[in-house]
Design a protein around this motif. Structure first.
Motif, short mmCIF file in Angstrom:
data_model
loop_
_atom_site.label_atom_id
_atom_site.label_comp_id
_atom_site.label_asym_id
_atom_site.label_seq_id
_atom_site.Cartn_x
_atom_site.Cartn_y
_atom_site.Cartn_z
N LYS A 51 0.85 -1.18 0.00
CA LYS A 51 0.00 0.00 0.00
C LYS A 51 0.90 1.24 0.00
O LYS A 51 1.21 1.81 1.04
N ALA A 52 1.30 1.66 -1.20
CA ALA A 52 2.25 2.76 -1.33
C ALA A 52 1.69 4.08 -0.81
O ALA A 52 2.45 4.98 -0.46
N SER A 53 0.36 4.20 -0.75
CA SER A 53 -0.25 5.44 -0.30
C SER A 53 -0.22 5.59 1.22
O SER A 53 -0.53 6.66 1.75
N SER A 54 0.17 4.55 1.93
CA SER A 54 0.21 4.62 3.39
C SER A 54 1.30 5.59 3.85
O SER A 54 2.44 5.49 3.41
N ARG A 107 6.03 6.68 3.55
CA ARG A 107 6.48 7.93 2.95
C ARG A 107 8.01 7.91 2.81
O ARG A 107 8.73 7.75 3.78
N ASP A 121 9.74 0.96 -3.55
CA ASP A 121 8.70 -0.06 -3.70
C ASP A 121 9.09 -1.36 -3.00
O ASP A 121 8.25 -2.11 -2.52
#
Length: 306
Positions: free
Chosen positions: A174-177, A181, A185
């Motif tokens: 979940k890269a948006s977590s 930040r 990847d």
């Protein structure tokens, strides 16, 4: 901003030698700012090493963080001087009427022990239940993560055929977590355990999100959807030589351990390991403090139901 810890804590000298800003209690009291109050339940036998590792990660942030250490009253540590515990640790009875912005529950070398057979399991359950109302956000690490998943969500552990030891590639799911930040990847992290949980069991719980995993090491990081709990099965706080010391300990015990995977150059234990997880570890702890503790915790914790 610095981390606030007792002046005489052994970790203080180590951190200062690394140019980490450690604030005296006197100076902290004269700043017009409320520090984040973080409680660490240290279940590791190597108390001082674990203290230093976690404080190093919590210190590199613009936030002022006041750290307190918690021990279990139902079990007496066997590998640390009692004076150290009496000086720097508190017990649950002494903090149960207080509130904390964050809490970390560490791992413990209890892979092959049933949870209910752990000497301090009942006390740990009391602390985890208490944390629901008295801690804004809790991070559970390694064995602490499995114990937390079992207590809060009923997820059973599974024993591995052999100990998982080494530095493994992990994928961000979940890269948006905000926890990730600044992460790539793919990130590397030490794992050291003989247990795990099924990814299917985690995904079957609606209140949980699987946000990082490894093809080789399995479930890596899980969070509750309300962001009050994080379960981290890897050891991003580990030092360069931590896995080496564990390997040497097992060799001396005659356990015939396998060489940790992807750790020693050329898989040669005589060579110095190359660290490739330090930046990910710093980012994870800093992001946790900033986005899941500082940004959302109430200014006045006292009497606040979190």
């Amino acid at each position: 901003m610095p981390i606030k810890i007792p002046d005489s804590l052994p970790a203080t000298a180590v951190l200062e030698s690394e140019n980490i800003f450690v604030m005296t209690e006197f100076r902290a009291m004269h700043q017009d700012i409320r520090p984040l109050n973080v409680l660490i339940l240290n279940l590791m036998p190597t108390k001082i090493v674990t203290e230093t590792q976690l404080l190093r990660k919590l210190s590199n942030t613009p936030l002022q963080v006041k750290v307190e250490f918690l021990q279990t009253a139902s079990y007496t540590p066997q590998h640390v001087d009692s004076n150290h515990m009496e000086t720097f640790y508190t017990t649950f009875d002494q903090v149960k009427d207080r509130w904390f912005d964050g809490m970390i529950i560490t791992g413990a070398p209890l892979d092959n022990v049933a949870y209910e057979d752990v000497d301090y399991w009942e006390e740990l359950c009391t602390i985890m239940e208490w944390s629901k109302e008295h801690v804004h956000c809790t991070m559970h690490v390694c064995w602490g993560a499995y114990a937390g998943l079992y207590y809060h969500y009923g997820i059973q552990k599974c024993d591995l055929d052999k100990k998982l030891s080494g530095v493994y590639e992990n994928q961000v799911k979940k890269a948006s977590s905000p926890l990730f930040r600044g992460f790539d990847d793919v990130f590397f992290a030490p794992h050291s355990r003989a247990m795990g949980v099924s990814e299917e069991d985690v995904l079957a719980v609606p209140q949980l999100e699987l946000i990082a995993s490894s093809e080789e090491a399995g479930v890596t990081i899980v969070k509750s959807r309300d962001s009050s709990h994080f379960f981290v099965t890897c050891h991003l706080e580990y030092d360069r030589n931590t896995l080496a010391l564990e390997y040497e300990r097992d060799v001396q015990r005659g356990l015939n351990p396998e060489v940790p995977v992807n750790y020693f150059p050329d898989d040669d234990p005589s060579k110095t390991p190359v660290v490739n997880w330090r930046s990910a570890g710093q980012l994870m702890f800093s992001n946790w403090l900033n986005y899941y503790v500082y940004q959302t915790t109430p200014y006045d914790l006292k009497g606040t139901v979190l």
